[in-house]
Design a protein around this motif. Structure first.
Motif, PDB file in Angstrom:
ATOM      1  N   LYS A 197      59.626  25.761  30.096  1.00 50.89           N
ATOM      2  CA  LYS A 197      58.557  24.883  30.577  1.00 50.89           C
ATOM      3  C   LYS A 197      57.320  25.724  30.883  1.00 50.89           C
ATOM      4  CE  LYS A 197      62.109  22.077  32.867  1.00 50.89           C
ATOM      5  NZ  LYS A 197      62.635  21.620  34.180  1.00 50.89           N
ATOM      6  N   ALA A 198      56.155  25.146  30.635  1.00 46.81           N
ATOM      7  CA  ALA A 198      54.892  25.845  30.876  1.00 46.81           C
ATOM      8  C   ALA A 198      54.521  25.705  32.352  1.00 46.81           C
ATOM      9  CB  ALA A 198      53.793  25.288  29.987  1.00 46.81           C
ATOM     10  N   ILE A 199      55.191  26.483  33.179  1.00 43.50           N
ATOM     11  CA  ILE A 199      54.979  26.453  34.621  1.00 43.50           C
ATOM     12  C   ILE A 199      54.138  27.654  35.056  1.00 43.50           C
ATOM     13  CG2 ILE A 199      57.131  25.235  35.085  1.00 43.50           C
ATOM     14  CD1 ILE A 199      58.315  28.010  35.887  1.00 43.50           C
ATOM     15  N   THR A 200      53.740  27.642  36.313  1.00 40.42           N
ATOM     16  CA  THR A 200      53.181  28.823  36.963  1.00 40.42           C
ATOM     17  C   THR A 200      54.222  29.335  37.943  1.00 40.42           C
ATOM     18  OG1 THR A 200      50.877  28.133  36.749  1.00 40.42           O
ATOM     19  CG2 THR A 200      51.391  29.697  38.497  1.00 40.42           C
ATOM     20  N   LEU A 201      54.643  30.575  37.762  1.00 41.28           N
ATOM     21  CA  LEU A 201      55.668  31.188  38.618  1.00 41.28           C
ATOM     22  C   LEU A 201      55.030  32.313  39.404  1.00 41.28           C
ATOM     23  CD1 LEU A 201      58.620  31.442  39.523  1.00 41.28           C
ATOM     24  CD2 LEU A 201      58.996  32.953  37.564  1.00 41.28           C
ATOM     25  N   ARG A 202      55.030  32.195  40.720  1.00 44.16           N
ATOM     26  CA  ARG A 202      54.357  33.153  41.593  1.00 44.16           C
ATOM     27  C   ARG A 202      55.355  33.803  42.542  1.00 44.16           C
ATOM     28  NH1 ARG A 202      49.361  29.101  43.308  1.00 44.16           N
ATOM     29  NH2 ARG A 202      48.070  29.439  41.445  1.00 44.16           N
ATOM     30  N   GLY A 203      55.265  35.122  42.648  1.00 42.66           N
ATOM     31  CA  GLY A 203      56.106  35.857  43.577  1.00 42.66           C
ATOM     32  C   GLY A 203      55.282  36.569  44.624  1.00 42.66           C
ATOM     33  N   ALA A 204      55.964  37.290  45.503  1.00 43.77           N
ATOM     34  CA  ALA A 204      55.304  38.025  46.583  1.00 43.77           C
ATOM     35  C   ALA A 204      54.793  39.380  46.118  1.00 43.77           C
ATOM     36  CB  ALA A 204      56.263  38.202  47.759  1.00 43.77           C
ATOM     37  N   GLY A 205      55.098  39.779  44.892  1.00 47.16           N
ATOM     38  CA  GLY A 205      54.588  41.043  44.371  1.00 47.16           C
ATOM     39  C   GLY A 205      55.672  41.866  43.704  1.00 47.16           C
ATOM     40  N   MET A 206      55.217  42.915  43.003  1.00 47.59           N
ATOM     41  CA  MET A 206      56.155  43.802  42.315  1.00 47.59           C
ATOM     42  C   MET A 206      56.393  45.091  43.083  1.00 47.59           C
ATOM     43  SD  MET A 206      53.863  45.270  39.168  1.00 47.59           S
ATOM     44  CE  MET A 206      52.151  45.784  39.391  1.00 47.59           C
ATOM     45  N   THR A 207      55.730  45.252  44.232  1.00 49.97           N
ATOM     46  CA  THR A 207      55.894  46.445  45.048  1.00 49.97           C
ATOM     47  C   THR A 207      56.021  46.044  46.516  1.00 49.97           C
ATOM     48  OG1 THR A 207      53.500  46.735  45.389  1.00 49.97           O
ATOM     49  CG2 THR A 207      54.472  47.799  43.455  1.00 49.97           C
ATOM     50  N   VAL A 208      56.335  47.004  47.358  1.00 46.94           N
ATOM     51  CA  VAL A 208      56.297  46.797  48.805  1.00 46.94           C
ATOM     52  C   VAL A 208      54.844  46.807  49.250  1.00 46.94           C
ATOM     53  CG1 VAL A 208      56.927  47.727  51.059  1.00 46.94           C
ATOM     54  CG2 VAL A 208      58.558  47.836  49.162  1.00 46.94           C
ATOM     55  N   ASP A 209      54.410  45.771  49.940  1.00 54.46           N
ATOM     56  CA  ASP A 209      53.039  45.659  50.436  1.00 54.46           C
ATOM     57  C   ASP A 209      53.059  45.849  51.947  1.00 54.46           C
ATOM     58  OD1 ASP A 209      50.494  44.842  51.302  1.00 54.46           O
ATOM     59  OD2 ASP A 209      50.285  43.443  49.633  1.00 54.46           O
ATOM     60  N   SER A 222      35.958  47.227  34.960  1.00 54.42           N
ATOM     61  CA  SER A 222      35.446  46.259  35.940  1.00 54.42           C
ATOM     62  C   SER A 222      36.536  45.643  36.793  1.00 54.42           C
ATOM     63  CB  SER A 222      34.686  45.142  35.215  1.00 54.42           C
ATOM     64  OG  SER A 222      35.543  44.452  34.310  1.00 54.42           O
ATOM     65  N   LEU A 223      37.808  45.916  36.451  1.00 46.28           N
ATOM     66  CA  LEU A 223      38.923  45.318  37.193  1.00 46.28           C
ATOM     67  C   LEU A 223      39.990  46.377  37.462  1.00 46.28           C
ATOM     68  CD1 LEU A 223      39.617  42.430  38.212  1.00 46.28           C
ATOM     69  CD2 LEU A 223      41.026  42.154  36.171  1.00 46.28           C
ATOM     70  N   PRO A 224      39.710  47.337  38.356  1.00 50.45           N
ATOM     71  CA  PRO A 224      40.667  48.426  38.615  1.00 50.45           C
ATOM     72  C   PRO A 224      42.028  47.901  39.064  1.00 50.45           C
ATOM     73  CG  PRO A 224      38.538  48.906  39.613  1.00 50.45           C
ATOM     74  CD  PRO A 224      38.485  47.480  39.156  1.00 50.45           C
ATOM     75  N   TYR A 225      43.045  48.627  38.681  1.00 53.04           N
ATOM     76  CA  TYR A 225      44.433  48.242  38.978  1.00 53.04           C
ATOM     77  C   TYR A 225      44.661  48.046  40.468  1.00 53.04           C
ATOM     78  CZ  TYR A 225      49.533  48.804  39.350  1.00 53.04           C
ATOM     79  OH  TYR A 225      50.858  48.646  39.640  1.00 53.04           O
ATOM     80  N   ASP A 226      45.308  46.940  40.801  1.00 53.16           N
ATOM     81  CA  ASP A 226      45.710  46.619  42.174  1.00 53.16           C
ATOM     82  C   ASP A 226      46.951  45.747  42.069  1.00 53.16           C
ATOM     83  OD1 ASP A 226      46.101  45.779  44.754  1.00 53.16           O
ATOM     84  OD2 ASP A 226      44.071  45.032  45.074  1.00 53.16           O
ATOM     85  N   PRO A 227      48.101  46.196  42.581  1.00 45.99           N
ATOM     86  CA  PRO A 227      49.338  45.427  42.417  1.00 45.99           C
ATOM     87  C   PRO A 227      49.458  44.218  43.332  1.00 45.99           C
ATOM     88  CG  PRO A 227      49.764  47.395  43.707  1.00 45.99           C
ATOM     89  CD  PRO A 227      48.339  47.482  43.260  1.00 45.99           C
ATOM     90  N   THR A 228      48.530  44.037  44.269  1.00 45.09           N
ATOM     91  CA  THR A 228      48.636  42.932  45.226  1.00 45.09           C
ATOM     92  C   THR A 228      48.360  41.597  44.540  1.00 45.09           C
ATOM     93  OG1 THR A 228      47.836  44.385  46.993  1.00 45.09           O
ATOM     94  CG2 THR A 228      47.832  42.016  47.424  1.00 45.09           C
TER      95      THR A 228
END
Length: 330
Positions: free
Chosen positions: A71-83, A293-299
């Motif tokens: 299904k074409a959903i939006t799946l959102r998590g809390a992140g890929m790292t410890v914040d 213009s969009l530096p890496y940020d894992p948040t």
């Protein structure tokens, strides 16, 4: 500034067994503004089963059982790292899963803030967006019949292998990508901008402002363009590009030796001043994942579930009181 939103005393109709299921794992499903909640390691599976195209599933930190996505959903998590700022840990999908989303849908699949150390297989996928996700492997199910068109990755990490199907296309912006390859180097197209890329072996693609760790060979290099890349390679092959704006340096050079290492989630790929002095990107910023213009940020940019409390038992009419705290970076 982070804002906090409180969904206090959210009434959820539930079965009696849920009253005792005090789990730290939570999934919410947003369907046309109506919110449903699911608990435990199977929460993602339950939320997905109830979802329709265009719905949004938001996961807390923790490890969830995977589910094939059709299904074409939006799946959102809390992140890929410890914040340490948001006080969240990664959202982990703990099992392999297959993506098979029809390429005729008006909605598209979006995933953000997800960590997977398993294999993701793609059967059909078009115009999908992956943001701030970490995958171990992304591969096709069948090289000649799988559809992987217009896939977009921003601030993602591919730890082991990305395999693009024939007639496919994928773009990576400020990503770390290990071992990208093509099912057919004549029909599949990659685009890498401000990325760290290891072991390239492809043609008909573009590399701009990247750090390229290793090159085994480049099939059809005459049709591949390289702009302002830093090559960690002792081979002359890395200079056989129609574009001569690249800088080649031995991987043993002490200035770049810390970049010439095997993949590790803890590697931040920050450049030293000595490396920044070697080359600039086409826009004048540094090469690699922190340039452009969009530096890496894992948040993650999406709201993150940071805490929730469930009442000890349900009320007489079968409702359960839930207090959810969500942090948003916006």
């Amino acid at each position: 500034m982070r804002k906090k939103f409180f969904f206090a005393l959210l009434s959820v109709v539930c079965f009696s067994w849920r009253a005792s299921a005090q789990s730290s794992l939570l999934a919410t499903l947003n369907h046309e503004g109506s919110i449903s909640t699911y608990y435990g390691s199977s929460a993602l599976q339950e939320a997905y089963n109830a979802a329709n195209h265009g719905d949004v599933i938001t996961l807390s930190s923790g490890s969830f059982l995977g589910t094939d996505i059709k299904k074409a959903i939006t799946l959102r998590g809390a992140g890929m790292t410890v914040d340490t700022v948001a006080h969240t840990e990664p959202t982990v999908i703990s099992s392999d899963f297959i993506i098979d989303v029809s390429d005729t849908l008006s909605h598209r699949l979006t995933m953000e803030g997800i960590y997977s150390n398993q294999r993701v297989k793609v059967s059909t996928l078009k115009n999908a967006m992956f943001l701030k996700c970490r995958f171990n492997e992304v591969i096709y199910t069948n090289g000649n019949s799988s559809t992987m068109k217009d896939l977009n990755f921003i601030h993602c990490r591919i730890a082991e292998h990305f395999y693009l199907a024939a007639n496919g296309s994928a773009s990576f912006l400020n990503c770390v990508v290990m071992n990208p390859s093509q099912g057919n180097s004549e029909t599949s197209v990659f685009s890498f901008t401000n990325c760290y890329v290891d072991n390239i072996n492809m043609g008909h693609s573009e590399y701009k402002n990247c750090i390229i760790k290793h090159t085994s060979r480049v099939n059809g290099y005459a049709t591949t363009t390289f702009y302002n890349n830093l090559w960690l390679n002792s081979s002359e092959l890395s200079l056989n590009s129609p574009n001569k704006t690249n800088v080649k340096i031995s991987p043993d050079d002490e200035r770049v030796s810390y970049l010439n290492v095997d993949y590790n989630d803890d590697n931040d790929y920050q450049l030293t001043d000595a490396v920044r002095a070697l080359i600039k990107g086409t826009d004048g910023t540094e090469v690699g994942i922190y340039g452009g213009s969009l530096p890496y940020d894992p948040t993650p940019t999406n709201p993150q579930i940071t805490k929730f409390n469930v009442a000890a038992k349900s009320t007489a009419d079968g409702k359960l009181s839930v207090d959810i705290e969500v942090n948003s970076a916006n």
